[in-house]
Motif scaffolding. Structure first.
Motif, PDB file in Angstrom:
ATOM      1  N   SER A  16       0.776  -1.222  -0.023  1.00  0.00           N
ATOM      2  CA  SER A  16       0.046   0.083  -0.104  1.00  0.00           C
ATOM      3  C   SER A  16       0.786   1.280  -0.015  1.00  0.00           C
ATOM      4  CB  SER A  16      -0.896   0.188   1.157  1.00  0.00           C
ATOM      5  OG  SER A  16      -0.206   0.183   2.577  1.00  0.00           O
ATOM      6  N   LEU A  55      -0.211   2.464  -9.984  1.00  0.00           N
ATOM      7  CA  LEU A  55      -0.323   3.965  -9.962  1.00  0.00           C
ATOM      8  C   LEU A  55      -1.185   4.371 -11.491  1.00  0.00           C
ATOM      9  CD1 LEU A  55       2.508   5.316  -8.299  1.00  0.00           C
ATOM     10  CD2 LEU A  55       0.241   5.196  -7.619  1.00  0.00           C
ATOM     11  N   TRP A 109      -6.449   9.395  -7.085  1.00  0.00           N
ATOM     12  CA  TRP A 109      -6.294   7.734  -6.969  1.00  0.00           C
ATOM     13  C   TRP A 109      -6.336   7.421  -5.168  1.00  0.00           C
ATOM     14  CZ3 TRP A 109      -2.123   4.684  -5.077  1.00  0.00           C
ATOM     15  CH2 TRP A 109      -2.258   3.504  -5.039  1.00  0.00           C
ATOM     16  N   LEU A 110      -5.662   8.323  -4.420  1.00  0.00           N
ATOM     17  CA  LEU A 110      -5.421   7.990  -3.189  1.00  0.00           C
ATOM     18  C   LEU A 110      -6.898   8.478  -2.619  1.00  0.00           C
ATOM     19  CD1 LEU A 110      -2.001   9.777  -2.329  1.00  0.00           C
ATOM     20  CD2 LEU A 110      -2.677   7.275  -2.142  1.00  0.00           C
ATOM     21  N   GLY A 155      -7.319   4.321  -3.313  1.00  0.00           N
ATOM     22  CA  GLY A 155      -6.018   3.592  -3.804  1.00  0.00           C
ATOM     23  C   GLY A 155      -5.896   2.414  -4.221  1.00  0.00           C
TER      24      GLY A 155
END
Length: 122
Positions: free
Chosen positions: A5, A73, A105-106, A110
């Motif tokens: 993570s 990512l 994205w986070l 994520g």
């Protein structure tokens, strides 16, 4: 390497001074020659201006120091790769779009990323 993570540690913006190309000045006064490093300087300046954000992240399983792509990512956030440092953090240069994609994205939860070593050399 196993999936990890990702946690955002810091974001800072690179500060640049003004860019002055003296070539036209010298040409005006009749001083000419071949500027062999001009293209490299212009490319470096472009990179510094287009990727102004220095982003530091931490993975739950820190990779060994070196250059990595973080699979998982968003593409723009992973475009230039990441450098793993001694303390277990990774640092990368991101564009405005890349930083926005990483933050989105986070914010969406994520997910896991997998560091893949990049070939060394240039």
């Amino acid at each position: 390497m196993a999936s990890s993570s990702l946690q955002l540690v810091s974001v800072r913006r690179r500060r640049l001074g003004p860019y002055v190309d003296l070539g036209p000045f010298f040409l005006f006064f009749g001083i000419s020659g071949v500027d062999r490093g001009r293209e490299a300087r212009i490319q470096k300046r472009f990179d510094l201006e287009y990727y102004p954000h220095i982003v530091t992240v931490r993975l739950s399983a820190a990779p060994a120091p070196g250059r990595y792509a973080l699979r998982g990512l968003p593409a723009e956030a992973n475009k230039r790769g990441w450098t793993a440092q001694q303390g277990g953090t990774l640092q990368g240069d991101l564009s405005d779009d890349g930083l926005a994609e990483l933050r989105a994205w986070l914010a969406s939860g994520g997910g896991d990323v997998r560091p893949e070593a990049l070939a060394s050399g240039g």
